[in-house]
Enzyme design. Structure first.
Site, PDB file in Angstrom:
ATOM      1  N   VAL A 118     -23.334  15.356  93.131  1.00 19.93           N
ATOM      2  CA  VAL A 118     -24.092  16.422  93.786  1.00 19.93           C
ATOM      3  C   VAL A 118     -23.404  17.760  93.538  1.00 19.93           C
ATOM      4  O   VAL A 118     -22.180  17.868  93.558  1.00 19.93           O
ATOM      5  CB  VAL A 118     -24.216  16.148  95.294  1.00 19.93           C
ATOM      6  CG1 VAL A 118     -24.933  17.294  95.999  1.00 19.93           C
ATOM      7  CG2 VAL A 118     -24.951  14.834  95.533  1.00 19.93           C
ATOM      8  N   LEU A 152     -19.845  16.577  99.654  1.00 25.59           N
ATOM      9  CA  LEU A 152     -20.858  16.371  98.623  1.00 25.59           C
ATOM     10  C   LEU A 152     -20.403  15.222  97.726  1.00 25.59           C
ATOM     11  O   LEU A 152     -19.249  15.187  97.303  1.00 25.59           O
ATOM     12  CB  LEU A 152     -21.047  17.635  97.777  1.00 25.59           C
ATOM     13  CG  LEU A 152     -21.653  18.859  98.473  1.00 25.59           C
ATOM     14  CD1 LEU A 152     -21.687  20.045  97.524  1.00 25.59           C
ATOM     15  CD2 LEU A 152     -23.055  18.552  98.989  1.00 25.59           C
ATOM     16  N   ASP A 153     -21.314  14.288  97.439  1.00 26.78           N
ATOM     17  CA  ASP A 153     -20.995  13.209  96.513  1.00 26.78           C
ATOM     18  C   ASP A 153     -20.587  13.789  95.153  1.00 26.78           C
ATOM     19  O   ASP A 153     -20.936  14.934  94.826  1.00 26.78           O
ATOM     20  CB  ASP A 153     -22.203  12.290  96.314  1.00 26.78           C
ATOM     21  CG  ASP A 153     -22.527  11.494  97.562  1.00 26.78           C
ATOM     22  OD1 ASP A 153     -21.692  11.451  98.483  1.00 26.78           O
ATOM     23  OD2 ASP A 153     -23.641  10.919  97.618  1.00 26.78           O
ATOM     24  N   SER A 154     -19.901  12.989  94.370  1.00 20.06           N
ATOM     25  CA  SER A 154     -19.368  13.498  93.100  1.00 20.06           C
ATOM     26  C   SER A 154     -20.458  14.069  92.188  1.00 20.06           C
ATOM     27  O   SER A 154     -20.243  15.070  91.510  1.00 20.06           O
ATOM     28  CB  SER A 154     -18.593  12.390  92.376  1.00 20.06           C
ATOM     29  OG  SER A 154     -19.414  11.264  92.155  1.00 20.06           O
TER      30      SER A 154
END
Length: 287
Positions: free
Chosen positions: A49, A45-47
């Site tokens: 998200v 997961l992106d930071s």
């Protein structure tokens, strides 16, 4: 204490990731909290998200071939940069961005930037508030949602970007089963103080995690061979799922305990008559 230590070495934590830290930073936090040698996540997961992050501990990290490729469900908000008819956008997405699509990973991804097919099971628009469109989507593992939103806008000829995103499901796990870092930390403090009840509820044994995967049970007499890395012949097998196809990852079991991960070398129908090994012992999962 000894029982919990054994569980910690072969379990998975379902974490509700906050916005801010990277998935790798979350791994490090979990590893430090639980005093583990290894911790790894399935599906980055992106930071910014939030949501469900499946984190395997120690020996359970060897189950990543199953965990990383599981389907994912997300809820999020698209911000539009132009006027859009909601019904028209909904119809367009249904016609062009559901089913099998071709997606090129974004520049910052860790995988090769080659076009690849991904399944979009559904992409439902839930409502529109000004320039914000709420959506829910279920996709094949390895699908980049931010890139998917960008591609929708590009093809629809209206600039848009993903304003927020939250993962709500990964495989058969849901966000309702997840805990926060703070809850995990508190459970481990209680465990160190002599009360393991909260931590036991959080730790998911590998046998539960992989309960729906294809599996093969090994006869007792052949367990020493398998634990030495020997490929598995038909005569080693007590039972095996009939749906197994060549190339499938398979859970290796002795009785009801997972002892490793294998790879099918032939389809099930060809196994009985094969004079060669039928399953490769790919990785062993130890106590």
């Amino acid at each position: 204490m000894e029982q919990i230590e054994g569980l910690l070495r072969r379990s998975v934590v379902l974490l509700d990731k906050p916005s801010g830290p990277t998935s790798r930073e979350i791994d490090e936090r979990v590893k430090a909290i639980l005093k583990r040698k290894k911790a790894g996540h399935a599906g980055t997961l992106d930071s910014k998200v939030t949501g469900l992050l499946v984190i395997a501990l120690d020996e359970a990290t060897k189950a990543m071939p199953f965990l990383a490729n599981s389907d994912k469900t997300y809820e999020g908000i698209i911000q539009l940069h132009g006027d859009v008819d909601f019904s028209e956008l909904e119809r367009f997405i249904g016609e062009n961005f559901t089913g099998l699509i071709t997606q090129t990973p974004p520049v910052k991804s860790r995988v090769a930037r080659r076009p690849r097919e991904r399944a979009i099971y559904y992409f439902n628009l839930l409502g529109k508030e000004g320039k914000n469109v709420h959506f829910r989507t279920k996709v094949q593992g390895g699908t980049y949602i931010r890139k998917l939103v960008h591609d929708i806008g590009e093809k629809f000829n209206v600039s848009m970007h993903m304003k927020s995103l939250r993962r709500t499901e990964s495989g058969h796990f849901s966000i309702g089963q997840a805990v926060t870092l703070e809850q995990l930390e508190e459970a481990y403090r209680e465990y160190e103080g002599g009360d393991s009840s909260s931590l036991e509820k959080i730790l998911m044994p590998l046998e539960e995690v992989l309960k729906d995967e294809r599996r093969v049970k090994i006869k007792k007499d052949y367990i020493p061979k398998v634990l030495n890395g020997s490929p598995i012949r038909w005569e080693y097998i007590e039972s095996i799922d009939r749906e197994v196809e060549s190339g499938d990852n398979i859970v290796l079991l002795f009785e009801d305990k997972i002892i490793g991960i294998g790879v099918a070398l032939v389809d099930f129908n060809a196994m009985r008559s094969s004079s060669r090994p039928v399953v490769k012992t790919d990785r062993l999962i130890l106590d």
